[in-house]
Design a protein around this motif. Sequence first.
Motif, PDB file in Angstrom:
ATOM      1  N   ARG A   1       0.844  -1.198   0.000  1.00  0.00           N
ATOM      2  CA  ARG A   1       0.000   0.000   0.000  1.00  0.00           C
ATOM      3  C   ARG A   1       0.876   1.244   0.000  1.00  0.00           C
ATOM      4  O   ARG A   1       1.871   1.291   0.700  1.00  0.00           O
ATOM      5  CB  ARG A   1      -0.899  -0.012   1.233  1.00  0.00           C
ATOM      6  CG  ARG A   1      -1.927   1.108   1.225  1.00  0.00           C
ATOM      7  CD  ARG A   1      -2.887   0.960   2.381  1.00  0.00           C
ATOM      8  NE  ARG A   1      -3.571  -0.327   2.336  1.00  0.00           N
ATOM      9  CZ  ARG A   1      -4.129  -0.903   3.389  1.00  0.00           C
ATOM     10  NH1 ARG A   1      -4.104  -0.315   4.567  1.00  0.00           N
ATOM     11  NH2 ARG A   1      -4.733  -2.068   3.266  1.00  0.00           N
ATOM     12  N   ILE A   2       0.493   2.227  -0.793  1.00  0.00           N
ATOM     13  CA  ILE A   2       1.223   3.497  -0.754  1.00  0.00           C
ATOM     14  C   ILE A   2       0.224   4.655  -0.646  1.00  0.00           C
ATOM     15  O   ILE A   2      -0.903   4.556  -1.125  1.00  0.00           O
ATOM     16  CB  ILE A   2       2.121   3.717  -2.013  1.00  0.00           C
ATOM     17  CG1 ILE A   2       1.288   3.829  -3.306  1.00  0.00           C
ATOM     18  CG2 ILE A   2       3.179   2.618  -2.143  1.00  0.00           C
ATOM     19  CD1 ILE A   2       2.058   4.429  -4.483  1.00  0.00           C
ATOM     20  N   PRO A   3       0.658   5.750  -0.007  1.00  0.00           N
ATOM     21  CA  PRO A   3      -0.182   6.955  -0.051  1.00  0.00           C
ATOM     22  C   PRO A   3      -0.164   7.519  -1.467  1.00  0.00           C
ATOM     23  O   PRO A   3       0.730   7.201  -2.262  1.00  0.00           O
ATOM     24  CB  PRO A   3       0.505   7.916   0.936  1.00  0.00           C
ATOM     25  CG  PRO A   3       1.896   7.413   1.090  1.00  0.00           C
ATOM     26  CD  PRO A   3       1.888   5.946   0.763  1.00  0.00           C
ATOM     27  N   ALA A   4      -1.143   8.335  -1.792  1.00  0.00           N
ATOM     28  CA  ALA A   4      -1.258   8.866  -3.158  1.00  0.00           C
ATOM     29  C   ALA A   4      -0.309  10.040  -3.364  1.00  0.00           C
ATOM     30  O   ALA A   4      -0.739  11.157  -3.651  1.00  0.00           O
ATOM     31  CB  ALA A   4      -2.700   9.260  -3.440  1.00  0.00           C
ATOM     32  N   THR A   5       0.990   9.797  -3.209  1.00  0.00           N
ATOM     33  CA  THR A   5       1.965  10.870  -3.422  1.00  0.00           C
ATOM     34  C   THR A   5       3.030  10.399  -4.409  1.00  0.00           C
ATOM     35  O   THR A   5       3.344   9.213  -4.485  1.00  0.00           O
ATOM     36  CB  THR A   5       2.685  11.262  -2.114  1.00  0.00           C
ATOM     37  OG1 THR A   5       3.479  10.137  -1.688  1.00  0.00           O
ATOM     38  CG2 THR A   5       1.699  11.644  -1.028  1.00  0.00           C
ATOM     39  N   LEU A   6       3.594  11.370  -5.124  1.00  0.00           N
ATOM     40  CA  LEU A   6       4.628  11.044  -6.095  1.00  0.00           C
ATOM     41  C   LEU A   6       5.878  10.513  -5.388  1.00  0.00           C
ATOM     42  O   LEU A   6       6.560   9.627  -5.912  1.00  0.00           O
ATOM     43  CB  LEU A   6       4.965  12.288  -6.931  1.00  0.00           C
ATOM     44  CG  LEU A   6       5.883  12.042  -8.135  1.00  0.00           C
ATOM     45  CD1 LEU A   6       5.308  10.998  -9.085  1.00  0.00           C
ATOM     46  CD2 LEU A   6       6.158  13.337  -8.890  1.00  0.00           C
ATOM     47  N   GLU A   7       6.146  11.002  -4.165  1.00  0.00           N
ATOM     48  CA  GLU A   7       7.318  10.521  -3.414  1.00  0.00           C
ATOM     49  C   GLU A   7       7.186   9.020  -3.169  1.00  0.00           C
ATOM     50  O   GLU A   7       8.127   8.252  -3.325  1.00  0.00           O
ATOM     51  CB  GLU A   7       7.444  11.235  -2.053  1.00  0.00           C
ATOM     52  CG  GLU A   7       7.807  12.713  -2.129  1.00  0.00           C
ATOM     53  CD  GLU A   7       6.702  13.578  -2.712  1.00  0.00           C
ATOM     54  OE1 GLU A   7       5.491  13.322  -2.419  1.00  0.00           O
ATOM     55  OE2 GLU A   7       7.013  14.485  -3.512  1.00  0.00           O
ATOM     56  N   ALA A   8       5.985   8.589  -2.764  1.00  0.00           N
ATOM     57  CA  ALA A   8       5.785   7.169  -2.458  1.00  0.00           C
ATOM     58  C   ALA A   8       5.918   6.328  -3.728  1.00  0.00           C
ATOM     59  O   ALA A   8       6.510   5.246  -3.715  1.00  0.00           O
ATOM     60  CB  ALA A   8       4.414   6.959  -1.822  1.00  0.00           C
TER      61      ALA A   8
END
Length: 436
Positions: A414-421
């Motif tokens: 699972r990842i947060p909806a960020t470009l970094e992730a």
Amino acid sequence: MKFVSTRGGAPEVSIGEAIRGGAAPDGGLYVPAAPVRLDPDSLPDGPLAALGARLLAPFFDGDPLAPDLPAICAEAFAFPAPLVAPGAARPNLRLLELFHGPTGAFKDFGARFLMACFDRLGGADGPLTVLVATSGDTGGAAGCAAEGRKAVRALILYPRGRVSAFQQHQLCCWGAPVAALEVEGDFDDCQHLVKAAFADPVLAAAHRLTSANSINIGRLLPQMVYLAAAALRVERETGVAPGFVLPTGNLGHAVAALWARALGLPIGPIVAATNANRTLGDWHRTGAYLPAPSLATIANAMDVGAPSNFERLALLPEPRGQLLVVERVDDDAIRDRIRREHDRSGYVLCPHSATAVEAWERLDPELQSERVWIAAATAHPYKFADVVEPLIGETLTPPPALAAILDREARVRRIPATLEALAAALAEEPAAVETA
Ligand SMILES: *Cc1c(COP(=O)(O)O)cnc(C)c1O
């Protein structure tokens, strides 16, 4: 053979570059620079792979991929697309079953064709990375088609809690070099993330990013092949070019059928069947194209309010005249059609295929009787068992391919909806990503 952008602002490219690029650099979609014509009498009956190699040869002419086209077609068309009659009472209705591939939907054809191309385009400079935002079938087909590849890896982004249990399993069960990322957000967030990654020059170059969604011409071209095979078969049998009824959201099938007809294949009138999303139907009726937010329906692979292939359709001469009818089929009518078809013939339709059969049933009887009509059955009903089973009062058994998917182990990251992730996930080795 060269390809140009629908928006006219990008250099001409050959097919390999068009497939590698996905969208054209000016934001448009690639289309053939000049019309292609084929003599249908010269096309072979028989296996799809052989027909594909002949039919698509003009599009690959002059590209380094051309010598590999027969091998690419052999990989993509490794399973049949049978034409079946649902019960005896409607001699002019055939169903083209496009769901006999490993993930049970027609997207297997395009995904396998595309991955076979990418695998040959990756090569010396390190693997390509396919980023796919998916709300269902595309991601599963892409993951399956990328598994075990050497020169292409796949990262699939899907929205948490918005896909069915089977769909999630089908997104998360593939081995290296494939990884699924469950995004804390909705489908639009997934799409925005993918777009942001493509727009980031460092990320795009470092990972050699490319896309596998329906704007890629490498997905459209193979769709012409099974439509052509079905058309040739019916025309050789009946002497009349069959009509087609195609369930559609992004207009992939419709554009593939229109291109195949323009090539010279015996294809009669084309009917597009949509779910409750009204953009296409309204455009066909009024001439005004008004993209809208997508509406959620039980035929969810067609939940599209801004069909991405519209630009390709709009470029054809008299675009509205290209389609005989655009028939809008809402959820109640889909349910009703699944129930009635099962009562009548025992045939079990998936919700998408039901839109096509319903659109055919609504045709004028005179039109129905003047030729054979081919309705595309785009997914196996088992994939939508939660919708279909209560309607028909039976439990569906998965076909062997889908049972094999259920037997696989699934891994979720699972990842947060960020470009970094997303960048962090991209930076990890595929093996590390998929076991995380
Ligand atoms: C993707 C999909 C469609 C719609 O395909 P288009 O590209 O919009 O023509 C229809 N049915 C199923 C099952 C799908 O997965």
